[in-house]
Design a protein around this motif. Structure first.
Motif, PDB file in Angstrom:
ATOM      1  N   ARG A 111      -1.908  -2.460 -13.160  1.00 37.55           N
ATOM      2  CA  ARG A 111      -1.434  -1.375 -12.301  1.00 37.55           C
ATOM      3  C   ARG A 111      -0.423  -1.877 -11.277  1.00 37.55           C
ATOM      4  NH1 ARG A 111      -7.364   1.719 -12.413  1.00 37.55           N
ATOM      5  NH2 ARG A 111      -7.215   2.000 -14.666  1.00 37.55           N
ATOM      6  N   LEU A 112      -0.609  -3.103 -10.816  1.00 35.42           N
ATOM      7  CA  LEU A 112       0.396  -3.706  -9.935  1.00 35.42           C
ATOM      8  C   LEU A 112       1.717  -3.847 -10.680  1.00 35.42           C
ATOM      9  CD1 LEU A 112      -1.579  -6.523  -8.063  1.00 35.42           C
ATOM     10  CD2 LEU A 112      -0.541  -4.492  -7.047  1.00 35.42           C
ATOM     11  N   ILE A 125      -7.181  -5.598  -3.754  1.00 40.39           N
ATOM     12  CA  ILE A 125      -5.803  -5.977  -3.441  1.00 40.39           C
ATOM     13  C   ILE A 125      -5.385  -5.573  -2.033  1.00 40.39           C
ATOM     14  CG2 ILE A 125      -3.391  -5.738  -4.123  1.00 40.39           C
ATOM     15  CD1 ILE A 125      -5.029  -7.329  -6.092  1.00 40.39           C
ATOM     16  N   GLY A 180      -2.276  -5.638   1.133  1.00 36.77           N
ATOM     17  CA  GLY A 180      -1.785  -4.260   1.146  1.00 36.77           C
ATOM     18  C   GLY A 180      -0.799  -3.962   2.251  1.00 36.77           C
ATOM     19  N   GLU A 197       0.835  -1.203   0.000  1.00 37.97           N
ATOM     20  CA  GLU A 197       0.000   0.000   0.000  1.00 37.97           C
ATOM     21  C   GLU A 197       0.868   1.252   0.000  1.00 37.97           C
ATOM     22  OE1 GLU A 197      -4.116   1.412   2.221  1.00 37.97           O
ATOM     23  OE2 GLU A 197      -3.125  -0.471   2.770  1.00 37.97           O
ATOM     24  N   ALA A 226       2.502   1.619  -3.453  1.00 38.94           N
ATOM     25  CA  ALA A 226       1.509   2.080  -4.428  1.00 38.94           C
ATOM     26  C   ALA A 226       1.264   3.579  -4.277  1.00 38.94           C
ATOM     27  CB  ALA A 226       0.207   1.310  -4.242  1.00 38.94           C
ATOM     28  N   LEU A 244      -7.342  -1.530  -6.903  1.00 32.84           N
ATOM     29  CA  LEU A 244      -6.385  -1.959  -5.886  1.00 32.84           C
ATOM     30  C   LEU A 244      -6.970  -1.800  -4.486  1.00 32.84           C
ATOM     31  CD1 LEU A 244      -3.149  -0.332  -7.361  1.00 32.84           C
ATOM     32  CD2 LEU A 244      -4.047  -2.609  -7.753  1.00 32.84           C
ATOM     33  N   GLU A 245      -7.625  -0.678  -4.257  1.00 32.76           N
ATOM     34  CA  GLU A 245      -8.206  -0.425  -2.933  1.00 32.76           C
ATOM     35  C   GLU A 245      -9.306  -1.427  -2.597  1.00 32.76           C
ATOM     36  OE1 GLU A 245      -7.495   4.429  -2.873  1.00 32.76           O
ATOM     37  OE2 GLU A 245      -9.400   3.598  -3.542  1.00 32.76           O
ATOM     38  N   ALA A 267      -6.370  -4.168 -12.276  1.00 31.27           N
ATOM     39  CA  ALA A 267      -5.606  -4.316 -11.031  1.00 31.27           C
ATOM     40  C   ALA A 267      -4.225  -4.892 -11.307  1.00 31.27           C
ATOM     41  CB  ALA A 267      -6.376  -5.203 -10.052  1.00 31.27           C
TER      42      ALA A 267
END
Length: 404
Positions: A168-169, A130, A135, A99, A102, A126-127, A165
């Motif tokens: 973006r990861l 993930i 996180g 987290e 990110a 993500l929020e 997701a």
């Protein structure tokens, strides 16, 4: 007289003093070391660990080390706490949680996104899927199995979200590696491979068949701001955001210049987009201008209409197509009727054409070539089956005059 290792072993329960403030509070086969000292007129006690894990010699070394700090006018306990905090911060810096990494990445990356990423809700996948699961894990401990297990529940059922997701990861891990953190995009690539191919069929945005566009356009006439905005979308083929937020100061003669910030794409890649307006589009602007205000299509509160309100207007009135689908209606009309060359039709929709190098040299926005196609489309929208003949006010519009 100081303590000895043998004396400590033979001693019973109680407090054993070694001198200079060092004491061992012994109980059974164990105990704890305490150093008593005074600072700023107050008695303080500092722990050195447990006996026999910490032996007599180690306890004395600790006492002497912190006694030196005390002689320098510093409080040993406060100094030790500061050192621990610094070590903790250093460890966190070298190995942030997912987290935190990110957030660190997004603080920089969002500058290239509209409204700092709020428009596309960049962090949302993500929020939601993930961070609640992994996180808080340090990135160095995250494995491909962790990522796979986090995304597996939505890999099939919500594949577009899962795909966002994992993409973006990948960006976050790649950037983290460049920053010197112990993480690698390979972890994300491996997780994606483990998840496998998703049996997901992409659903296209519902579009009104181009044959029914004239009927829909006529039905929208005189039904309020939402209906006028939808008519304007049909005629200009600009995305909902640009139409909803159109301002009167964006119009000059028969040209609407849509500001770059209202165009789709990354901020550094988009630019202002000129739209040639047909007579019926100009007529809509003229009628809306007579109502006053800065926005062409304000809602009840005087602010621009929302995207949801346009979709709801169509849905509540039994129309299955979506506002964005008007662009598909136009593109299909072009294909079925051979109404425009490929590059002109794509430019009308503000789509990129060719590769980056090709676009660097071919910089024309094809305004003059787009104008007759937009007029042809307008004639069709208004129900005129003969697209070759001029429509009312066409001459004044093409020469740059607002209809009177």
């Amino acid at each position: 007289m100081g303590l000895t290792a043998i004396a400590i072993k033979k001693a019973g329960d109680g407090v054993l003093s070694d001198g200079k403030g060092l004491r061992l509070e012994k109980k059974g086969n164990g105990g704890k070391w305490i150093w008593r000292y005074s600072f700023a007129g107050k008695r303080r006690e500092m722990g050195f660990g447990t006996w026999p894990t910490v032996g007599l010699a180690d306890a004395r070394n600790e006492r002497d080390r912190w006694a030196l700090i005390l002689s320098q006018g510093k409080d040993p306990i406060s100094e030790r706490n500061s050192q621990k905090a610094a070590i903790r911060a250093e460890l966190e810096r070298k190995d942030p949680t997912l987290e935190e990494l990110a957030s660190e990445f997004f603080d920089v990356y969002k500058r290239s996104l509209r409204k700092d990423g709020a428009s596309a809700r960049w962090m949302s996948p993500l929020e939601k899927h993930i961070f609640p699961k992994i996180g808080r894990k340090p990135v160095s401990t995250i494995t491909q199995r962790d990522v796979r297990d986090a995304l597996k529940p939505i890999w099939e059922s919500q594949h577009p979200t899962a795909e966002k997701a994992i993409q973006r990861l990948g960006k976050i891990f790649q950037d983290g590696r460049l920053r010197g953190y112990e993480c690698d995009k390979f972890t994300i690539d491996a997780a994606q491979s483990m998840l496998g191919h998703a049996q997901h069929k992409t659903t296209s945005i519902e579009a009104t068949p181009w044959e029914y566009i004239p009927e829909l356009y006529a039905w929208l006439e005189g039904r309020g701001a939402s209906a006028s905005c939808l008519q304007f979308m049909i005629l200009t083929l600009v995305r909902a955001g640009g139409c909803r937020q159109a301002r009167f100061d964006e119009f000059t003669a028969d040209i609407w210049t849509v500001p770059a910030e209202k165009m789709k794409g990354r901020l550094e890649e988009v630019m202002d987009f000129r739209v040639p307006l047909s007579p019926p589009a100009l007529e809509i602007i003229k009628r809306r201008r007579e109502l006053g205000g800065e926005w062409v299509f304000p809602g009840y509160r005087g602010t621009p209409l929302t995207d949801a309100s346009l979709s709801k207007f169509l849905r509540d009135n039994g129309h299955e197509g979506k506002p964005h689908g008007f662009r598909t209606s136009f593109r299909t009309w072009v294909q079925d009727n051979d109404a425009a060359p490929y590059d002109v039709a794509e430019t009308i929709l503000s789509h990129k054409i060719g590769g980056k190098t090709e676009r660097a040299y071919a910089r024309s926005d094809l305004l003059d070539r787009r104008r007759p196609v937009m007029l042809k489309w307008a004639r069709f929208v208004l129900g005129d089956k003969d697209w070759s003949k001029p429509m009312p006010n066409e001459t004044s519009a093409s020469s740059g005059g607002l209809p009177t």
